[in-house]
Motif scaffolding. Structure first.
Motif, PDB file in Angstrom:
ATOM      1  N   GLU A 197       0.833  -1.203   0.000  1.00 44.79           N
ATOM      2  CA  GLU A 197       0.000   0.000   0.000  1.00 44.79           C
ATOM      3  C   GLU A 197       0.873   1.260   0.000  1.00 44.79           C
ATOM      4  O   GLU A 197       2.058   1.232   0.337  1.00 44.79           O
ATOM      5  CB  GLU A 197      -0.898   0.038   1.249  1.00 44.79           C
ATOM      6  N   THR A 198       0.263   2.366  -0.357  1.00 45.52           N
ATOM      7  CA  THR A 198       0.915   3.664  -0.181  1.00 45.52           C
ATOM      8  C   THR A 198       0.815   4.055   1.289  1.00 45.52           C
ATOM      9  O   THR A 198       0.029   3.487   2.053  1.00 45.52           O
ATOM     10  CB  THR A 198       0.232   4.751  -1.026  1.00 45.52           C
ATOM     11  N   ALA A 199       1.602   5.044   1.667  1.00 38.53           N
ATOM     12  CA  ALA A 199       1.549   5.530   3.041  1.00 38.53           C
ATOM     13  C   ALA A 199       0.146   6.043   3.383  1.00 38.53           C
ATOM     14  O   ALA A 199      -0.368   5.787   4.476  1.00 38.53           O
ATOM     15  CB  ALA A 199       2.587   6.629   3.242  1.00 38.53           C
ATOM     16  N   ASP A 200      -0.472   6.733   2.458  1.00 40.62           N
ATOM     17  CA  ASP A 200      -1.816   7.259   2.716  1.00 40.62           C
ATOM     18  C   ASP A 200      -2.825   6.139   2.936  1.00 40.62           C
ATOM     19  O   ASP A 200      -3.700   6.241   3.799  1.00 40.62           O
ATOM     20  CB  ASP A 200      -2.286   8.148   1.553  1.00 40.62           C
ATOM     21  N   SER A 235       7.512  11.230   7.499  1.00 42.84           N
ATOM     22  CA  SER A 235       6.818  11.240   6.212  1.00 42.84           C
ATOM     23  C   SER A 235       7.771  11.134   5.022  1.00 42.84           C
ATOM     24  O   SER A 235       8.844  11.725   5.009  1.00 42.84           O
ATOM     25  CB  SER A 235       5.984  12.514   6.082  1.00 42.84           C
ATOM     26  N   LYS A 236       7.338  10.335   4.026  1.00 42.77           N
ATOM     27  CA  LYS A 236       8.054  10.136   2.768  1.00 42.77           C
ATOM     28  C   LYS A 236       9.312   9.269   2.895  1.00 42.77           C
ATOM     29  O   LYS A 236      10.090   9.172   1.951  1.00 42.77           O
ATOM     30  CB  LYS A 236       8.413  11.469   2.108  1.00 42.77           C
ATOM     31  N   SER A 237       9.513   8.642   4.026  1.00 43.53           N
ATOM     32  CA  SER A 237      10.663   7.751   4.183  1.00 43.53           C
ATOM     33  C   SER A 237      10.185   6.302   4.271  1.00 43.53           C
ATOM     34  O   SER A 237       9.035   6.028   4.570  1.00 43.53           O
ATOM     35  CB  SER A 237      11.451   8.106   5.444  1.00 43.53           C
ATOM     36  N   LYS A 238      11.105   5.373   3.990  1.00 42.98           N
ATOM     37  CA  LYS A 238      10.781   3.953   4.127  1.00 42.98           C
ATOM     38  C   LYS A 238      10.440   3.636   5.578  1.00 42.98           C
ATOM     39  O   LYS A 238       9.593   2.786   5.859  1.00 42.98           O
ATOM     40  CB  LYS A 238      11.964   3.105   3.655  1.00 42.98           C
ATOM     41  N   ARG A 239      11.082   4.335   6.473  1.00 39.41           N
ATOM     42  CA  ARG A 239      10.809   4.140   7.898  1.00 39.41           C
ATOM     43  C   ARG A 239       9.347   4.452   8.224  1.00 39.41           C
ATOM     44  O   ARG A 239       8.738   3.820   9.081  1.00 39.41           O
ATOM     45  CB  ARG A 239      11.746   5.036   8.711  1.00 39.41           C
ATOM     46  N   TYR A 240       8.798   5.424   7.528  1.00 39.66           N
ATOM     47  CA  TYR A 240       7.382   5.790   7.714  1.00 39.66           C
ATOM     48  C   TYR A 240       6.482   4.642   7.293  1.00 39.66           C
ATOM     49  O   TYR A 240       5.552   4.263   8.020  1.00 39.66           O
ATOM     50  CB  TYR A 240       7.087   7.047   6.889  1.00 39.66           C
ATOM     51  N   LEU A 241       6.746   4.038   6.133  1.00 38.71           N
ATOM     52  CA  LEU A 241       5.964   2.890   5.688  1.00 38.71           C
ATOM     53  C   LEU A 241       6.081   1.732   6.669  1.00 38.71           C
ATOM     54  O   LEU A 241       5.102   1.039   6.947  1.00 38.71           O
ATOM     55  CB  LEU A 241       6.435   2.437   4.303  1.00 38.71           C
ATOM     56  N   HIS A 242       7.277   1.505   7.186  1.00 40.89           N
ATOM     57  CA  HIS A 242       7.479   0.432   8.157  1.00 40.89           C
ATOM     58  C   HIS A 242       6.676   0.690   9.431  1.00 40.89           C
ATOM     59  O   HIS A 242       6.046  -0.229   9.976  1.00 40.89           O
ATOM     60  CB  HIS A 242       8.967   0.300   8.493  1.00 40.89           C
ATOM     61  N   TRP A 243       6.721   1.915   9.923  1.00 39.37           N
ATOM     62  CA  TRP A 243       5.986   2.263  11.143  1.00 39.37           C
ATOM     63  C   TRP A 243       4.492   2.029  10.928  1.00 39.37           C
ATOM     64  O   TRP A 243       3.812   1.415  11.758  1.00 39.37           O
ATOM     65  CB  TRP A 243       6.255   3.725  11.521  1.00 39.37           C
ATOM     66  N   LEU A 244       3.979   2.507   9.818  1.00 41.00           N
ATOM     67  CA  LEU A 244       2.561   2.330   9.513  1.00 41.00           C
ATOM     68  C   LEU A 244       2.219   0.850   9.335  1.00 41.00           C
ATOM     69  O   LEU A 244       1.188   0.380   9.831  1.00 41.00           O
ATOM     70  CB  LEU A 244       2.195   3.097   8.242  1.00 41.00           C
TER      71      LEU A 244
END
Length: 212
Positions: free
Chosen positions: A22-25, A45-54
């Protein structure tokens, strides 16, 4: 994406993997966050770490089967915990996957890593000489990743800082299988704890998981 893999360890303990497609959104919309968490996500926001956290938080919600707000915090050692739900938790992520382990009764630890050749160059940093001696040439890279993931899972399960993978976590010899267990011991000062650590090769990832 739905849960990619799920394994029941016992009546009270399980872990699961989520492939982050999925996208971050899209992930963000599946969560309920408080103001502190919203502010934290803006920094990521906008980092791979953000996707991982989500991804780990979405997977946690799926495993707990709730649509309500989940109050998840980290303690002074960086170990995550749930404020108002009766579960021990452990979170991990690597490239396209998030991993979560939960238990109603036991402390838990999980680690997921994408298998890459580079582990051989740093093996001496987290392995003892007697551990390096039982590594088989046939499955060298996979076996080294089992060792790393096992030690990381034990470290997370124990939940205290200042633990050296090489000096404080030792592994008994084992023969690599794609899905098996090995014996580990955490020893530091007066602390001596034996663990049975499970491991699993899932596609080109290695997962180590343990309950205390």
């Amino acid at each position: 994406m739905a849960i990619a893999y799920r394994q029941q360890i016992d009546d009270d303990t399980e872990f699961a993997l989520w492939k982050i497609e999925e996208t971050a959104d899209e992930l963000y919309k599946q969560l309920k966050l408080d103001d502190t968490e919203k502010a934290y996500t803006k920094k990521l926001s906008k980092s791979k770490r953000y996707l991982h956290w989500l991804g780990t938080r979405v997977l946690l919600r799926k495993m707990l089967g709730t649509e309500e707000y989940i109050d998840a915090k980290v303690d002074s050692h960086g170990k995550p915990y749930l404020v108002s739900l009766p579960y021990h938790i452990s979170l991990s992520h690597s490239f396209d996957y998030a991993a979560v382990m939960i238990s109603k009764t036991r402390h838990v630890g999980i680690d997921i890593e994408q298998v890459k050749e580079k582990v051989e160059r740093i093996a001496h940093k987290f392995m003892l000489p007697n551990e390096l001696a039982f590594i088989e040439d046939k499955h060298k890279i996979q076996q080294l990743y089992v060792c790393w993931c096992a030690k990381e899972a034990v470290y997370k399960c124990y939940g205290q800082k200042e633990i050296s993978f090489a000096d404080n976590i030792s592994l008994q010899p084992f023969t690599f299988q794609h899905h098996d267990v090995l014996q580990a011991r955490l020893h530091k000062g007066h602390v001596n704890i034996d663990y049975e650590v499970g491991y699993l090769q899932y596609q080109d990832y290695m997962i180590g998981y343990v309950k205390g």
